[in-house]
Design a protein around this motif. Structure first.
Motif, PDB file in Angstrom:
ATOM      1  N   LEU A   1       0.835  -1.197   0.000  1.00  0.00           N
ATOM      2  CA  LEU A   1       0.000   0.000   0.000  1.00  0.00           C
ATOM      3  C   LEU A   1       0.871   1.248   0.000  1.00  0.00           C
ATOM      4  O   LEU A   1       1.856   1.328   0.728  1.00  0.00           O
ATOM      5  CB  LEU A   1      -0.900   0.001   1.249  1.00  0.00           C
ATOM      6  CG  LEU A   1      -1.823   1.200   1.466  1.00  0.00           C
ATOM      7  CD1 LEU A   1      -2.890   1.270   0.377  1.00  0.00           C
ATOM      8  CD2 LEU A   1      -2.481   1.124   2.846  1.00  0.00           C
TER       9      LEU A   1
ATOM     10  N   GLN B   1      -2.087  -0.924  -4.192  1.00  0.00           N
ATOM     11  CA  GLN B   1      -3.173  -0.007  -3.885  1.00  0.00           C
ATOM     12  C   GLN B   1      -2.614   1.323  -3.406  1.00  0.00           C
ATOM     13  O   GLN B   1      -1.551   1.373  -2.791  1.00  0.00           O
ATOM     14  CB  GLN B   1      -4.056  -0.625  -2.789  1.00  0.00           C
ATOM     15  CG  GLN B   1      -5.485  -0.227  -2.827  1.00  0.00           C
ATOM     16  CD  GLN B   1      -6.321  -1.034  -1.833  1.00  0.00           C
ATOM     17  OE1 GLN B   1      -5.899  -1.297  -0.721  1.00  0.00           O
ATOM     18  NE2 GLN B   1      -7.521  -1.412  -2.252  1.00  0.00           N
TER      19      GLN B   1
ATOM     20  N   TYR C   1      -9.461   4.674  -1.660  1.00  0.00           N
ATOM     21  CA  TYR C   1      -8.528   3.654  -2.105  1.00  0.00           C
ATOM     22  C   TYR C   1      -8.619   3.512  -3.612  1.00  0.00           C
ATOM     23  O   TYR C   1      -9.705   3.610  -4.188  1.00  0.00           O
ATOM     24  CB  TYR C   1      -8.845   2.307  -1.454  1.00  0.00           C
ATOM     25  CG  TYR C   1      -8.562   2.280   0.026  1.00  0.00           C
ATOM     26  CD1 TYR C   1      -7.383   1.705   0.508  1.00  0.00           C
ATOM     27  CD2 TYR C   1      -9.451   2.820   0.939  1.00  0.00           C
ATOM     28  CE1 TYR C   1      -7.119   1.675   1.871  1.00  0.00           C
ATOM     29  CE2 TYR C   1      -9.193   2.798   2.299  1.00  0.00           C
ATOM     30  CZ  TYR C   1      -8.034   2.217   2.758  1.00  0.00           C
ATOM     31  OH  TYR C   1      -7.762   2.202   4.108  1.00  0.00           O
TER      32      TYR C   1
END
Length: 196
Positions: free
Chosen positions: A108, A144, A188
């Motif tokens: 992430l 992400q 996101y």
């Protein structure tokens, strides 16, 4: 370095990141997303006009402050220049255990900040900087991207949704006690799905 009309875009070294603070971070607020909680029956977002004002994020969001608070080893700074004048910037953070927003995930990244000088808005500068962040994130193998936005930055939220981001969380108390008591939106974006 790449060129887009007269604007030059580049990733800068952290030793030069003090330049980042030369780009203003002002947002004209004319409307907000009012968040209405209906117990466990759901949440509503109502776009509501407000008396226009300018929100200046520069005091809280700046390289000088970040450099004092955080280890910037895994931070990446992207800049847009008109000649020598810095007119836009974006910051990507990843692999930093001290950043709770990363949720302990190594796949992430966080779009920590993106800003465009008011005179250069609506000219594609923010979109190009966002693309640079996404390309870097993809090259680093991140899956992400997490993006924080406030309910009083309606244009930013619209921009992120246009890029394919989705709402992951709402925190009405993230800024509890602040004068504005804004609502935090956490968005996101699946990097592969974005097709950068």
């Amino acid at each position: 370095m790449e060129r887009d009309q007269e604007i030059r875009y580049t990733e800068i070294e952290k030793t030069d990141a003090y330049i980042y603070d030369k780009v203003e971070m002002k947002v004209r607020v004319e409307e907000i997303y009012e968040v209405v909680i209906k117990d466990l029956d759901g949440i509503s977002f109502i776009k509501r006009a407000v008396a226009p004002y300018i929100k200046d994020f520069s005091g809280h969001a700046n390289y000088k402050r970040w450099n004092q608070q955080f280890d910037l080893s895994n931070w990446h700074f992207f800049m847009a220049f008109d000649g020598e004048k810095p007119v836009g910037g974006a910051v990507l953070c990843c692999n930093s255990a001290e950043l709770h927003m990363l949720e302990g995930r190594e796949d992430l990244g966080i779009l920590w900040d993106i800003r465009v000088d008011s005179a250069y808005k609506r000219r594609g500068v923010g979109g190009k900087l966002f693309d640079m962040v996404m390309t870097k994130a993809m090259g680093m193998g991140l899956c992400q991207l997490k993006i924080e936005c406030q309910n009083n930055n309606v244009p930013a939220a619209a921009f992120y949704f246009k890029q394919g981001a989705h709402l992951g969380a709402v925190n009405r108390y993230a800024y509890y006690g602040d004068a504005d008591e804004e609502v935090q939106f956490l968005l996101y974006l699946d990097i592969e799905a974005a097709g950068v």
